[in-house]
Design a protein around this motif. Structure first.
Motif, PDB file in Angstrom:
ATOM      1  N   ILE A 233       0.857  -1.181   0.000  1.00 28.52           N
ATOM      2  CA  ILE A 233       0.000   0.000   0.000  1.00 28.52           C
ATOM      3  C   ILE A 233       0.899   1.239   0.000  1.00 28.52           C
ATOM      4  O   ILE A 233       1.857   1.314   0.770  1.00 28.52           O
ATOM      5  N   GLN A 234       0.567   2.170  -0.855  1.00 24.21           N
ATOM      6  CA  GLN A 234       1.397   3.367  -0.935  1.00 24.21           C
ATOM      7  C   GLN A 234       0.527   4.570  -1.252  1.00 24.21           C
ATOM      8  O   GLN A 234      -0.542   4.454  -1.848  1.00 24.21           O
ATOM      9  N   SER A 235       1.014   5.720  -0.819  1.00 24.71           N
ATOM     10  CA  SER A 235       0.370   6.976  -1.185  1.00 24.71           C
ATOM     11  C   SER A 235       1.449   7.849  -1.785  1.00 24.71           C
ATOM     12  O   SER A 235       2.549   7.958  -1.245  1.00 24.71           O
ATOM     13  N   VAL A 236       1.124   8.426  -2.923  1.00 19.40           N
ATOM     14  CA  VAL A 236       2.121   9.192  -3.664  1.00 19.40           C
ATOM     15  C   VAL A 236       1.605  10.605  -3.890  1.00 19.40           C
ATOM     16  O   VAL A 236       0.436  10.808  -4.229  1.00 19.40           O
ATOM     17  N   GLY A 237       2.482  11.579  -3.666  1.00 23.37           N
ATOM     18  CA  GLY A 237       2.105  12.968  -3.838  1.00 23.37           C
ATOM     19  C   GLY A 237       2.031  13.354  -5.302  1.00 23.37           C
ATOM     20  O   GLY A 237       2.460  12.606  -6.183  1.00 23.37           O
ATOM     21  N   LEU A 243       4.471   9.358  -0.092  1.00 25.69           N
ATOM     22  CA  LEU A 243       4.033   9.970   1.161  1.00 25.69           C
ATOM     23  C   LEU A 243       4.056   8.956   2.296  1.00 25.69           C
ATOM     24  O   LEU A 243       4.599   9.224   3.355  1.00 25.69           O
ATOM     25  N   TYR A 244       3.408   7.838   2.116  1.00 25.45           N
ATOM     26  CA  TYR A 244       3.473   6.806   3.130  1.00 25.45           C
ATOM     27  C   TYR A 244       3.285   5.443   2.480  1.00 25.45           C
ATOM     28  O   TYR A 244       2.684   5.345   1.409  1.00 25.45           O
ATOM     29  N   VAL A 245       3.829   4.423   3.142  1.00 26.00           N
ATOM     30  CA  VAL A 245       3.727   3.057   2.634  1.00 26.00           C
ATOM     31  C   VAL A 245       3.529   2.120   3.822  1.00 26.00           C
ATOM     32  O   VAL A 245       3.779   2.505   4.966  1.00 26.00           O
ATOM     33  N   ASN A 246       3.098   0.908   3.566  1.00 31.66           N
ATOM     34  CA  ASN A 246       2.910  -0.025   4.669  1.00 31.66           C
ATOM     35  C   ASN A 246       4.098  -0.984   4.794  1.00 31.66           C
ATOM     36  O   ASN A 246       5.054  -0.913   4.005  1.00 31.66           O
ATOM     37  N   GLN A 247       4.000  -1.841   5.793  1.00 37.01           N
ATOM     38  CA  GLN A 247       5.121  -2.728   6.099  1.00 37.01           C
ATOM     39  C   GLN A 247       5.427  -3.680   4.937  1.00 37.01           C
ATOM     40  O   GLN A 247       6.588  -3.934   4.618  1.00 37.01           O
ATOM     41  N   LEU A 263      12.226   9.059  -1.493  1.00 40.38           N
ATOM     42  CA  LEU A 263      11.957   8.276  -2.707  1.00 40.38           C
ATOM     43  C   LEU A 263      10.882   8.925  -3.562  1.00 40.38           C
ATOM     44  O   LEU A 263       9.979   9.606  -3.072  1.00 40.38           O
ATOM     45  N   SER A 264      10.986   8.670  -4.837  1.00 33.13           N
ATOM     46  CA  SER A 264       9.950   9.067  -5.789  1.00 33.13           C
ATOM     47  C   SER A 264       9.374   7.778  -6.372  1.00 33.13           C
ATOM     48  O   SER A 264      10.052   6.739  -6.413  1.00 33.13           O
ATOM     49  N   ILE A 265       8.157   7.869  -6.827  1.00 30.63           N
ATOM     50  CA  ILE A 265       7.528   6.700  -7.449  1.00 30.63           C
ATOM     51  C   ILE A 265       8.347   6.227  -8.646  1.00 30.63           C
ATOM     52  O   ILE A 265       8.415   5.047  -8.961  1.00 30.63           O
ATOM     53  N   PHE A 266       9.024   7.188  -9.268  1.00 25.55           N
ATOM     54  CA  PHE A 266       9.788   6.825 -10.459  1.00 25.55           C
ATOM     55  C   PHE A 266      11.074   6.066 -10.093  1.00 25.55           C
ATOM     56  O   PHE A 266      11.728   5.514 -10.961  1.00 25.55           O
ATOM     57  N   ASP A 267      11.412   6.084  -8.788  1.00 23.92           N
ATOM     58  CA  ASP A 267      12.565   5.291  -8.348  1.00 23.92           C
ATOM     59  C   ASP A 267      12.204   3.812  -8.268  1.00 23.92           C
ATOM     60  O   ASP A 267      13.088   2.957  -8.314  1.00 23.92           O
ATOM     61  N   ILE A 268      10.930   3.532  -8.097  1.00 27.10           N
ATOM     62  CA  ILE A 268      10.555   2.120  -7.906  1.00 27.10           C
ATOM     63  C   ILE A 268       9.858   1.522  -9.120  1.00 27.10           C
ATOM     64  O   ILE A 268       9.572   0.340  -9.148  1.00 27.10           O
ATOM     65  N   ILE A 269       9.572   2.344 -10.126  1.00 28.06           N
ATOM     66  CA  ILE A 269       9.022   1.775 -11.366  1.00 28.06           C
ATOM     67  C   ILE A 269      10.192   1.257 -12.193  1.00 28.06           C
ATOM     68  O   ILE A 269      11.155   1.988 -12.438  1.00 28.06           O
ATOM     69  N   THR A 322      -2.064  10.239  -5.112  1.00 30.54           N
ATOM     70  CA  THR A 322      -2.733   8.978  -5.438  1.00 30.54           C
ATOM     71  C   THR A 322      -2.552   7.998  -4.293  1.00 30.54           C
ATOM     72  O   THR A 322      -1.617   8.113  -3.499  1.00 30.54           O
ATOM     73  N   ARG A 323      -3.463   7.062  -4.218  1.00 33.91           N
ATOM     74  CA  ARG A 323      -3.291   5.948  -3.311  1.00 33.91           C
ATOM     75  C   ARG A 323      -3.346   4.676  -4.153  1.00 33.91           C
ATOM     76  O   ARG A 323      -4.131   4.592  -5.102  1.00 33.91           O
TER      77      ARG A 323
END
Lengths: 847, 78
Positions: A233-237, A243-247, A263-269, A322-323
Motif C-alpha cells: 500500500i502506498q500513497s504518492v504525492g 508519502l506513506y507506505v505499509n510494512q 523516494l519518488s515513485i519513479f525510483d521504484i518503477i 494517489t493511493r
C-alpha cells in the motif's frame, strides 16, 4: 335713619365687612398660594431628584415661570413614558425569562444550580433525566446525594472549591454512573459580591467518548490492516514523492522507513517496464485510474511484477496525490507464463494430434475440440461449444446402423477410468459418414472428482480398408508362396517336357506330322513357362533377373496375352532401331500385362490399345526421377473412361483401386518393377479422354536390339568340353544330360551338392577336369547350388558354375555373380538356352 | 428622511437643561418613536450629559452623546 342711609350704612358696613373678609380671604389665599407654590417647588424638586438631577434653585424660576413651565407636568409626562418603557421592558424581560427557562429546560446539556450548602436550587430537564429521572422533585436536596450518590460531600469535591476560590472550574472528563461528562462550574455572585450559587453545566460526552473509543479501535483495526496487509500500500504525492507506505511495501521493495521520504515513485518503477511511468503520470493527471499492472524494482535491483488499483486523492476539489494497493504477482506471473506455455504446448499438441479430440463438461457439453475433430465432425469449435456431445458426435452402430450409446454419456454415467468403444459410424454435420474408433476417459481433478471427459476418435475408414486389403494381400501372399512352390516344381516338369520335346524334335524330320506336333508342344510348353514365370514374379516380387532382351517381343506377347478373349485390339508401333534394354523379361511382361489388362477393363465396349516404343535421350533433370541418359520409352494408350484428376496421384499407391474386384496391387507392382529396373512409369489422363502410360527403361548404349541378336549356337561346336550337372530331379538330370550330349558335351551327373563337389574334386585331380558346372539352386534335404559353389570355389577358384532354378525370381538368380556363379539358367530351358549359357562362360574362359 | 430638530441650550444649567429637554421630548415623543424625527441638544452643562441621556434612556429612547466644539451634542432618537 333713613332707609337709604341705613341702607347706605348697611351697605358701608357690609362693604367694610366684605373688605375685611376679602382682605382676610386675600391673606388666606396668599398664604395658600405661597404654600401651594412651596408645595409645587417641593414636589418639583422631589421629582427632579427622582430624575437624578439637582433641585431648583430659588432664583432659578420665579413662581409665575414655574407655573408657566409646569415642571410637574413635564416630569409627569416623562414618568408616563418611563413607566410605559418600564412596562415594555418588563414584558420583554418576562418573555426573555420564559425563553431562558425554555432554553434551560430544553438544553441538551444538564444545568444545575447549587448554593453554598451544595443544595440544589434549580435544575433543568436534562439533569433530571440524566441523574434522577424517577424522582418527582429534587429542589433543596444535596447535589452529592442526587448527582454523585454520596451520603456526604466528597472532601475533594471541586465545586466546593469554586465557592471557596470564586473561580470557574472545568472538569473535562468526569465519570458518573458509567457515563462520561464534561462539567463546567461557574460561580454566581449576589449583589453583595458574595458567591451565593454555582451553576454547573453537565455535558454528556459519553457518546463522544464512545465514538472516540470506537474511532480509536477502528483506527487500530485499520492500522492493523494497513500494516499487516500482504499487499503493498502506498500513497504518492502529486510530484511523485512517496508519502506513506505499509510494512509489506517495505519488505517487498527493501527500503527502510527512513529512506521512503527521499523516494519518488519513479525510483521504484522498473526502467524496463515500457509505459509504466507514463501510465502512472496519466493517473496523476487524472486521465486514468483503476486497475494497473506494472513492474517495480527493489532497492536490490530485483524485479517485482505487481497488479493493483490506483486512484486519485481529491481534497476540496484539489488533486493531492494517489493511493495505490498492489499485489506482488511475480510468482503468479511465472506460473501464468508456465501455464501459458503449457497451454500453448497443449494447444500445439492438440493441433498436432492426428486423432480428433473433444473435451466435455460433466453435462456432456462440448468444451473444446481440436482441428481434426472439427474436420471429422464438420462442426467448428465456436459452433459446438456448449452444445451436447450427442449433437456433435452422432454415431450409429456399424453393422445394424441403429442408435448406440454415446460413449461420453456412458463414461459419465459409469465413471469408468477409460473406455474404448467398438468402431461405429460417425455422421458428420453434412451427413457424410465415416467409420471411427473412439475412446473416452474421464477428466479428474486433483481430488479425483470427474470434471469432464476427453473423447478421442479417429477415422478408420481407410484403416479398415487397409486391413481388409492386408488380409487380402496376406491371402495373396500365401497363395503366392503356394504358387511359387508349385511353379518351381512345375518348372522342373516343364524343363523335362521342354528338353524331351527339344530332343524329340532332333529325331524328327521337318515336315513330318510328328515334327509339327512337337513344334506345337514346344510352343505350348514355352507358353506354360512364361505363365509360370509370371506366377513366380507375382508371388515373389523379387529382384529382377536382368538380361539384354528384345522388348518388342515381350510387349507383343504380353499385350496379346492380356487382351486375348476381349473385344479390344492391340496396335503396335516399334521403330526398327529400338535400343536394347536390360530387363527381367518376366517382370516387364507382368507390367505390360497389367497395363493392357487395365486398358481392356477401361474399355468395356471395346476399342484399340496403341502400344509403341521409341528411343529417347533424357537431359539432366528432364524427368526428375531419372538420371541423364538413354532410355526406351514405351507408350500404352487406351481410349477408355480415363482416370479422374483426383485419383491420378494415387493410382500407384498400393491397394488403391477404383475397381471393386481389383487388388490394388497391379499398378503398384508395375511401379515397383520399373523402379527396380531404374526406370519409371508415368501416366497422363483425364476423365473421358482415355489414359496413356509411359514406361522408361534404361537402354543399353549403342546396342540396337537388332544388332545383339545372338547367332544360334552350333549344336556341336563345343568339342569335348566336360560338364558336371547337379540336380535333385532325376528326370531333369536325364533330360539335361541328353541335351548336353546332343550339344556335344561330356556329361557327368550329381544328385546333390556333396556329390557334385566330390566329382569336381576328383575330376580336378585328373587330366579331365570339368569345364563347367550346372547346379540346381535348391536341393530339398541336401546341399543346394548356392552352398556347393562356395566349396567349388575353394577347390577351384576358376570354377565356371551356372546356377539353374525354377525359382527364376530368386535373389541369387538375379545376382548370381555375387554368389560366385558365372552364369544363370532359368528353368525350364531349351537346348538352345542351355547351349547359349554354356557357350557364354566357356567362350569367356577361352577368350 | 429623519428630521432633526436642534436645540441650543448652552448657558443653561440643571435642572433647566433637563426640563427643557424633557419638555421637547414629550412634545415630539410620538414622532421620535416613529423614527420621523430626532432631537439634538447642544449644551455646555456637563451634568446635562448625565441627566438627559439617563432620563431619555429610561423613557425608552436611544441616546447618543458626542462632544463637538467644546460643547456636547445629545441626540435623542426612537
Amino acid at each position: 335713619m333713613r332707609r337709604t342711609d341705613r341702607k347706605q350704612m348697611e351697605d358701608q358696613r357690609k362693604d367694610t365687612n366684605d373688605s375685611e373678609r376679602l382682605l382676610k380671604e386675600n391673606l388666606e389665599l396668599g398664604k395658600r398660594y405661597d404654600n401651594s407654590i412651596k408645595y409645587i417647588r417641593t414636589k418639583v424638586n422631589q421629582l427632579l431628584t427622582v430624575m437624578g438631577t439637582s433641585p431648583l434653585r430659588p432664583e432659578e424660576l420665579d413662581d409665575a415661570t414655574l407655573l408657566e413651565i409646569d415642571p410637574i407636568g413635564i416630569i409627569s409626562e416623562s414618568f408616563v413614558q418611563i413607566l410605559r418603557h418600564l412596562h415594555q421592558t418588563n414584558e420583554k424581560l418576562k418573555i426573555t425569562n420564559e425563553e431562558i427557562q425554555a432554553i434551560f429546560d430544553s438544553a441538551g446539556t444538564g444545568i444545575l444550580v447549587i448554593d453554598k450548602d451544595l443544595r440544589i436550587l434549580a435544575y433543568n430537564r436534562s439533569i433530571k433525566e440524566q441523574f434522577f429521572p424517577d424522582k418527582p422533585e429534587m429542589l433543596g436536596e444535596p447535589c452529592f446525594t442526587s448527582i454523585c450518590n454520596f451520603e456526604d460531600p466528597h472532601v475533594s469535591c471541586p465545586f466546593i472549591k469554586v465557592f471557596e476560590t470564586g473561580r470557574r472550574f472545568h472538569q473535562m472528563h468526569w465519570v458518573l454512573a458509567e457515563r462520561h461528562y464534561d462539567v463546567m462550574a461557574t460561580p454566581v455572585r449576589d449583589d453583595q459580591g458574595e458567591i451565593s450559587r454555582v451553576v454547573l453545566v453537565y455535558m454528556d460526552i459519553t457518546d463522544r467518548i464512545r465514538a472516540d473509543e470506537a474511532l480509536r479501535k477502528s483506527e487500530e483495526r485499520y492500522r492493523d490492516l494497513f500494516e499487516n496487509a500482504n499487499d503493498l500500500i502506498q500513497s504518492v504525492g502529486p510530484d511523485g514523492s512517496i508519502l506513506y507506505v505499509n510494512q509489506a511495501w517495505h519488505e517487498a521493495l527493501g527500503y527502510s522507513r527512513d529512506e521512503v521520504p527521499d523516494l519518488s515513485i519513479f525510483d521504484i518503477i522498473h526502467p524496463d517496464c515500457d509505459g509504466c511511468s507514463d501510465e502512472f503520470k496519466s493517473v496523476v493527471y487524472g486521465e486514468k485510474a483503476g486497475r494497473l499492472e506494472t513492474t517495480f524494482i527493489t532497492k536490490g535491483g530485483d524485479k517485482i511484477n505487481v497488479e493493483g488499483n490506483i486512484n486519485s486523492i481529491i481534497e476540496q476539489g484539489r488533486f493531492c496525490g494517489t493511493r495505490g494497493i498492489f499485489r506482488d504477482i511475480t510468482e503468479r506471473k511465472k506460473a501464468e507464463m508456465l501455464i501459458a506455455s503449457e497451454r500453448e504446448q497443449l494447444a500445439v499438441t492438440l493441433r498436432s494430434i492426428g486423432d480428433g479430440v473433444i473435451t466435455t463438461d460433466t453435462n456432456a457439453r462440448v468444451v473444446l475440440m481440436n482441428r481434426v475433430a472439427e474436420h471429422l465432425t464438420g462442426w467448428r469449435q465456436s459452433e459446438a461449444e456448449g452444445i451436447p456431445i450427442t449433437e456433435i458426435f452422432r454415431i450409429i452402430n456399424e453393422k445394424t446402423r441403429g442408435c448406440c450409446e454415446n460413449p461420453v454419456e456412458g463414461t459419465l454415467k459409469r465413471g469408468k477410468v477409460a473406455e474404448i468403444s467398438a468402431p461405429a459410424i460417425l455422421i458428420a454435420k453434412d451427413g457424410s459418414e465415416m467409420l471411427i474408433s473412439n475412446s473416452v476417459a474421464p477428466i479428474m481433478d486433483k481430488n479425483s472428482v470427474v470434471i469432464g471427459t476427453v473423447l478421442v476418435f479417429r477415422d478408420i475408414t481407410g484403416t479398415r480398408k487397409m486391413e481388409e486389403k492386408i488380409l487380402k494381400a496376406e491371402k495373396i501372399e500365401s497363395l503366392g508362396v503356394l504358387a511359387g512352390g508349385i511353379a518351381h516344381d512345375f518348372n522342373n516338369l516343364l524343363n523335362a517336357i521342354l528338353g524331351n520335346v527339344d530332343l524329340a524334335l532332333l529325331s524328327s524330320r521337318q515336315g513330318d506330322e510328328i515334327h509339327e506336333s512337337l513344334i506345337r508342344a514346344e510352343k505350348a510348353t514355352l507358353r506354360a513357362r512364361d505363365l509360370t514365370r509370371q506366377l513366380l514374379t507375382f508371388s515373389k516380387g523379387g529382384a529382377p533377373i536382368k538380361k539384354a532382351s528384345s522388348i518388342t517381343e515381350i510387349i507383343k506377347d504380353s499385350a496379346d496375352f492380356a487382351s486375348r478373349g476381349s473385344n479390344v485390339k492391340c496396335e503396335f508401333l516399334f521403330p526398327g532401331d529400338l535400343w536394347k534394354v536390360e530387363i527381367d523379361e518376366g517382370q516387364i511382361s507382368q507390367v505390360i500385362n497389367n497395363l493392357v489388362l487395365n486398358a481392356v477393363q477401361a474399355m468395356p465396349g471395346g476399342g484399340t490399345i496403341r502400344i509403341g516404343a521409341e528411343n529417347t535421350a533424357l537431359g539432366e533433370s528432364e524427368i526428375p526421377q531419372l538420371n541423364q541418359g538413354n532410355y526406351v520409352k514405351i507408350t500404352i494408350r487406351d481410349t477408355g473412361a480415363g482416370i479422374p484428376k483426383e485419383d491420378l496421384s494415387r493410382i500407384f499407391e498400393p491397394y488403391f483401386t477404383t475397381k471393386h474386384t481389383g487388388s490394388g496391387l497391379g499398378l503398384a507392382t508395375a511401379y515397383s518393377i520399373l523402379r527396380s529396373h531404374n526406370g519409371i512409369i508415368d501416366v497422363e489422363s483425364s476423365t473421358g479422354a482415355g489414359a496413356t502410360f509411359y514406361l522408361y527403361l534404361p537402354a543399353l548404349l549403342g546396342a540396337p536390339e537388332t544388332a545383339v541378336k545372338a547367332a544360334p549356337p552350333s549344336t556341336n561346336s563345343n568339342g569335348n568340353a566336360k560338364i558336371l550337372l547337379m540336380d535333385d530331379d532325376g528326370l531333369i538330370r536325364v533330360t539335361a544330360s541328353d541335351m548336353l550330349k546332343r550339344l556335344g558335351y561330356q556329361v557327368e551327373l550329381a544328385a546333390d551338392g556333396e556329390e557334385a563337389i566330390r566329382l569336381y574334386r576328383e575330376a580336378k585331380d585328373t587330366d579331365e577336369p570339368f569345364d563347367a558346372v550346372i547346379m540346381d539352386l535348391t536341393v530339398p534335404g541336401g546341399m543346394g547350388g548356392a552352398e556347393a559353389v562356395k566349396k567349388l570355389i575353394e577347390i577351384d577358384p576358376e570354377v565356371k558354375a551356372i546356377v539353374s532354378s525354377g525359382y527364376s525370381s530368386d535373389a541369387i538368380m538375379a545376382n548370381y555373380k555375387q554368389y560366385g556363379f558365372a552364369g544363370v539358367l532359368a528353368k525350364p530351358y531349351k537346348r538352345k538356352d542351355l547351349g547359349e549359357a554354356l557357350q557364354n562362360i566357356i567362350a569367356k574362359q577361352g577368350s | 428622511m429623519v428630521d432633526k430638530i436642534e436645540f441650543d441650550i448652552c448657558g443653561q444649567i440643571c435642572p433647566s437643561t433637563l426640563l427643557i429637554a424633557l419638555k421637547e421630548i414629550n412634545t415630539h415623543s410620538q414622532r421620535i418613536r416613529d423614527g420621523a424625527v430626532k432631537l439634538s441638544f447642544k449644551t455646555d452643562n456637563r451634568d446635562a450629559v448625565v441627566t438627559i441621556p439617563e432620563s431619555a434612556s429610561n423613557m425608552g429612547y436611544t441616546v447618543h452623546v458626542a462632544k463637538e466644539d467644546g460643547c456636547y451634542l445629545i441626540e435623542i432618537s426612537g
